[in-house]
Design a protein around this motif. Structure first.
Motif, PDB file in Angstrom:
ATOM      1  N   GLN A 162       0.832  -1.209   0.000  1.00 21.11           N
ATOM      2  CA  GLN A 162       0.000   0.000   0.000  1.00 21.11           C
ATOM      3  C   GLN A 162       0.867   1.260   0.000  1.00 21.11           C
ATOM      4  OE1 GLN A 162      -2.405   0.586   3.552  1.00 21.11           O
ATOM      5  NE2 GLN A 162      -4.077   1.422   2.306  1.00 21.11           N
ATOM      6  N   SER A 221       2.379   1.863  -3.407  1.00 22.14           N
ATOM      7  CA  SER A 221       1.398   2.396  -4.350  1.00 22.14           C
ATOM      8  C   SER A 221       1.154   3.881  -4.109  1.00 22.14           C
ATOM      9  CB  SER A 221       0.079   1.615  -4.228  1.00 22.14           C
ATOM     10  OG  SER A 221       0.252   0.260  -4.569  1.00 22.14           O
ATOM     11  N   ARG A 222       1.118   4.279  -2.856  1.00 19.77           N
ATOM     12  CA  ARG A 222       0.904   5.699  -2.555  1.00 19.77           C
ATOM     13  C   ARG A 222       2.099   6.541  -3.009  1.00 19.77           C
ATOM     14  NH1 ARG A 222      -1.833   5.205   3.517  1.00 19.77           N
ATOM     15  NH2 ARG A 222      -3.917   4.568   2.774  1.00 19.77           N
ATOM     16  N   THR A 281       4.012   5.793  -5.571  1.00 19.64           N
ATOM     17  CA  THR A 281       3.875   5.888  -7.034  1.00 19.64           C
ATOM     18  C   THR A 281       2.835   6.924  -7.411  1.00 19.64           C
ATOM     19  OG1 THR A 281       4.486   3.544  -7.245  1.00 19.64           O
ATOM     20  CG2 THR A 281       3.370   4.578  -9.120  1.00 19.64           C
ATOM     21  N   GLN A 282       1.711   6.944  -6.701  1.00 20.83           N
ATOM     22  CA  GLN A 282       0.665   7.911  -6.974  1.00 20.83           C
ATOM     23  C   GLN A 282       1.140   9.337  -6.738  1.00 20.83           C
ATOM     24  OE1 GLN A 282      -2.806   7.424  -4.517  1.00 20.83           O
ATOM     25  NE2 GLN A 282      -4.086   8.727  -5.800  1.00 20.83           N
ATOM     26  N   ALA A 283       1.866   9.559  -5.622  1.00 17.30           N
ATOM     27  CA  ALA A 283       2.362  10.904  -5.321  1.00 17.30           C
ATOM     28  C   ALA A 283       3.384  11.354  -6.362  1.00 17.30           C
ATOM     29  CB  ALA A 283       2.976  10.924  -3.926  1.00 17.30           C
ATOM     30  N   THR A 284       4.224  10.419  -6.805  1.00 15.93           N
ATOM     31  CA  THR A 284       5.196  10.760  -7.848  1.00 15.93           C
ATOM     32  C   THR A 284       4.492  11.116  -9.154  1.00 15.93           C
ATOM     33  OG1 THR A 284       6.787   9.230  -6.814  1.00 15.93           O
ATOM     34  CG2 THR A 284       7.244   9.949  -9.066  1.00 15.93           C
ATOM     35  N   GLU A 285       3.448  10.367  -9.474  1.00  9.02           N
ATOM     36  CA  GLU A 285       2.676  10.667 -10.679  1.00  9.02           C
ATOM     37  C   GLU A 285       2.022  12.046 -10.570  1.00  9.02           C
ATOM     38  OE1 GLU A 285       0.975   9.800 -14.479  1.00  9.02           O
ATOM     39  OE2 GLU A 285       2.611   8.901 -13.335  1.00  9.02           O
ATOM     40  N   GLN A 286       1.463  12.336  -9.401  1.00 10.86           N
ATOM     41  CA  GLN A 286       0.847  13.653  -9.191  1.00 10.86           C
ATOM     42  C   GLN A 286       1.885  14.769  -9.342  1.00 10.86           C
ATOM     43  OE1 GLN A 286      -2.404  14.637  -8.316  1.00 10.86           O
ATOM     44  NE2 GLN A 286      -3.141  12.561  -8.724  1.00 10.86           N
TER      45      GLN A 286
END
Length: 358
Positions: free
Chosen positions: A151, A154-155, A157-162
């Motif tokens: 988890q 994944s967070r 990765t999401q923050a990097t994408e943002q």
């Protein structure tokens, strides 16, 4: 005269009446007729004025909101694919990345401890020092710790994408055609910041009447020339026909594609698109009032010059415009046809000669 004599005279009177010649039917009256002689007309070149527009134009917007701190290009600038266009203040997004990275490290440490405890209990269980229940509890704690690691990863990765959403890059080689925000402005997610258009292919957008669009098909070749440089003529192919007419003007929008346009075709400049006449130099057109329609069949009344009678002639219709309709087949130049009252005429009806009193 007695009744007996009257009755005796009736047969004689009837016999005398039968000897009289029968009355002839009155001849059908000569019908006045408004007619015209078919004259072919030359087909003219159809020309329309339109605007040169980019075939592909993409609005550039951030996928997250924030303060615009940098815009590297301006209106009219040429850009290369992948070039930086604009940036948002990414402080908050950077902090979110750091928080996600720290949470991942903490989750990984917890998983390492849980996995180590599980390994020790497994060895003790084999030596009968501890119970199987304690081992099962350690296994559950280790699985939960591993789930936390997944988890947290994944967070991150999401923050990097943002974080990557805080920058805009050119999607292709092109030119900036519009600017929607200035540095310092707070923009929302999806708000247009720039518009980038490709320069290797362009369209000439024209509006045409309904009577013209029905004779066209995608791929029709037009001759296109900018109005500021009429000698620069290129060929363009009809690429798109609007699916419906404009509700106000009742015109149809066409897009004529031009590949590798010359420099004279500036975006936004006016251009003339011309459609050459068909191979046939002349066509036959008649007033729409001359057409007699019965179901799906169309015909005209042709005047026989020798007998001065009208005969129905089936015809194939073409395009209609300005009260005139094209006759594709069924009529020849020099023939005379009725142009009014076609629904009240009958086959073989006599009509007045052209030029005689009606």
């Amino acid at each position: 005269m007695s009744a007996a004599r009257l009755l005796a005279a009736i047969p004689v009177l009837l016999a005398l009446a039968g000897c009289q010649p029968a009355a002839e039917a009155p001849p059908r009256a000569v019908r006045p007729l408004l007619s015209m002689v078919i004259q072919p007309v030359a087909t003219a070149e159809a020309s329309f004025v339109g605007v040169v527009s980019p075939r592909i134009s993409v609005t550039q917007a951030f996928r997250v909101g924030g303060t615009l701190i940098n815009r590297a290009v301006g209106l009219g600038d040429q850009v290369r694919a992948g070039a930086a266009l604009a940036d948002l203040d990414a402080t908050t997004l950077d902090l979110a990345v750091e928080t996600a990275r720290a949470n991942l490290q903490a989750a990984e440490a917890q998983y390492a401890n849980a996995a180590g405890a599980e390994g020790r209990l497994r060895a003790l269980t084999e030596s009968d020092v501890t119970t199987v229940a304690n081992l099962q509890q350690a296994e559950q704690q280790s699985a939960a710790a591993l789930a936390n690691v997944v988890q947290a990863r994944s967070r991150l990765t999401q923050a990097t994408e943002q974080r990557s959403y805080a920058s805009l890059a050119a999607p292709f080689d092109g030119v900036v055609t519009a600017v929607g925000a200035e540095p310092g402005a707070v923009v929302a997610a999806g708000q247009t910041v720039l518009t980038v258009a490709r320069t290797d292919s362009r369209d000439v957008v024209i509006d045409v009447p309904e009577s013209f669009v029905h004779n066209l098909a995608v791929g029709t070749v037009f001759r296109v020339a900018p109005q500021l440089s009429p000698a620069t003529v290129v060929e363009g192919k009809l690429r798109e026909i609007a699916p419906e007419a404009d509700p106000v003007t009742r015109s149809w929008r066409l897009k004529i594609g031009i590949d590798a346009p010359p420099p004279q075709f500036w975006l936004g400049t006016t251009a003339t698109a011309s459609l050459a006449a068909a191979s046939a130099d002349v066509v036959i057109r008649v007033p729409e009032t001359a057409i007699r329609r019965v179901g799906d069949a169309s015909s005209v009344w042709v005047v026989d010059p020798a007998a001065n009678v009208v005969n129905a002639r089936p015809v194939e219709l073409g395009a209609a415009a300005d009260g005139q309709v094209e006759i594709r087949s069924g009529l020849a130049a020099g023939e005379r046809i009725a142009v009014a009252g076609v629904n009240s005429l009958v086959e073989g009806q006599r009509v007045a000669k052209a030029g005689e009193p009606q």
